[in-house]
Write an enzyme that holds these catalytic residues in place. Structure first.
Site, PDB file in Angstrom:
ATOM      1  N   HIS A  19       5.450  52.331 -40.800  1.00 16.86           N
ATOM      2  CA  HIS A  19       6.817  53.626 -41.172  1.00 16.86           C
ATOM      3  C   HIS A  19       5.193  54.666 -41.590  1.00 16.86           C
ATOM      4  CE1 HIS A  19       9.971  50.888 -40.425  1.00 16.86           C
ATOM      5  NE2 HIS A  19       9.253  51.394 -39.097  1.00 16.86           N
ATOM      6  N   GLU A  22       5.993  55.436 -45.494  1.00 17.47           N
ATOM      7  CA  GLU A  22       5.709  54.955 -46.144  1.00 17.47           C
ATOM      8  C   GLU A  22       4.474  54.677 -47.335  1.00 17.47           C
ATOM      9  OE1 GLU A  22       7.876  51.208 -44.835  1.00 17.47           O
ATOM     10  OE2 GLU A  22       9.801  52.324 -44.437  1.00 17.47           O
ATOM     11  N   HIS A 117       5.946  47.406 -46.780  1.00 19.31           N
ATOM     12  CA  HIS A 117       6.898  48.489 -46.489  1.00 19.31           C
ATOM     13  C   HIS A 117       6.828  49.273 -47.649  1.00 19.31           C
ATOM     14  CE1 HIS A 117       7.515  47.839 -42.297  1.00 19.31           C
ATOM     15  NE2 HIS A 117       7.319  46.984 -42.401  1.00 19.31           N
ATOM     16  N   GLU A 190       7.879  44.859 -49.283  1.00 18.27           N
ATOM     17  CA  GLU A 190       8.876  46.104 -49.421  1.00 18.27           C
ATOM     18  C   GLU A 190       8.444  46.468 -51.497  1.00 18.27           C
ATOM     19  OE1 GLU A 190      10.722  47.506 -47.943  1.00 18.27           O
ATOM     20  OE2 GLU A 190      11.372  46.989 -45.979  1.00 18.27           O
TER      21      GLU A 190
END
Length: 256
Positions: A19, A22, A117, A190
């Site tokens: 992504h 990010e 991420h 994350e």
């Protein structure tokens, strides 16, 4: 079994920026790379025992365009792992082919896949893992995030969760979790865009590029803790030199 496993090279596969918006994921990835190529004794031991394959940017066209989530052609690549097109999702197709090829190579044991991420609403670093019927495998999967929690003051085990939400079926973690054998562990790592809470503070501390990179460093060094715990590294003498300094170093990590 033991004879076979000793001949196998252990492999850790890390990807980031599927992504494109990010961006903290790139700093975490940079921290992993900087640590692994350093002269640190833990890094030297890891290089002796483990092969690291790192793809720091899975969506370079999206990054170039300044997209938040999609590629040049408007695809969320992290929903296309099951059947990536060499034309529409070329980076994903190539990386998937490489991972599948390595998973079938008898001389290599693909032990970890981690996709990095950033999260726009939650604090801290945390992980997503997979759900399994086998209870022992569930417990084994929790070992790495628990060890990381001990190394990284900004990593939260309580925010770490294991799921099989249908929406996430096309993600790297979910697809590879189904593809690889039960000795492999697939996670999404994350990290908050904003900041982290520590066990001692009451207010969130804002993240900086440096602290993101320190999380990457702590991810890398956790692999040695994992392999020491599982008695898979016989020759980790140099690492013991620094183990006495571990607490002192941890205390200094966020003191700047």
């Amino acid at each position: 079994e033991n004879v076979r496993s000793e001949k196998e090279k252990k492999l850790v596969f890390l990807t980031a920026r599927v992504h494109p918006g990010e961006s903290p994921a790139s700093f975490v990835c940079q921290g992993v790379i900087d640590f692994l190529v350093s002269h640190h004794p833990v890094a030297q031991v890891l290089r002796d025992h483990v092969i690291f394959k790192i793809v720091p940017m899975l969506n370079p066209d999206g990054v170039y365009l300044g997209n938040y989530r999609c590629s040049l052609m408007g695809f969320d690549l992290n929903r296309h792992w099951q059947d990536p097109s060499p034309w529409a999702h070329p980076t994903l197709h190539a990386v998937k082919q490489l991972i599948v090829q390595m998973s079938q190579d008898p001389s290599v044991s693909l032990e970890f896949y981690i996709d990095v991420h950033s999260h726009s609403t939650m604090l801290n670093g945390f992980m997503y893992g997979n759900v399994f019927e086998d209870e022992e495998r569930v417990h084994r999967q929790a070992v790495f995030p628990r060890l990381l929690c001990q190394n990284a003051p900004d990593f939260s085990f309580s925010n770490t969760s294991f799921n099989r939400d249908k929406v996430k079926a096309g993600t790297g973690r979910r697809f590879l979790g189904g593809l690889l054998d039960d000795t492999s562990y697939c996670y999404t790592l994350e990290v908050s865009f904003y900041g982290y809470m520590t066990s001692v503070g009451t207010a969130a501390v804002p993240y900086s590029e440096e602290i993101y990179m320190k999380l990457g460093k702590n991810v890398a060094r956790t692999f040695l803790d994992y392999y020491k715990l599982n008695n898979l590294t016989k020759d980790y003498g140099p690492a013991l030199i620094e183990s006495g300094d571990r607490k002192k170093e941890k205390d200094q990590i966020f003191s700047h």
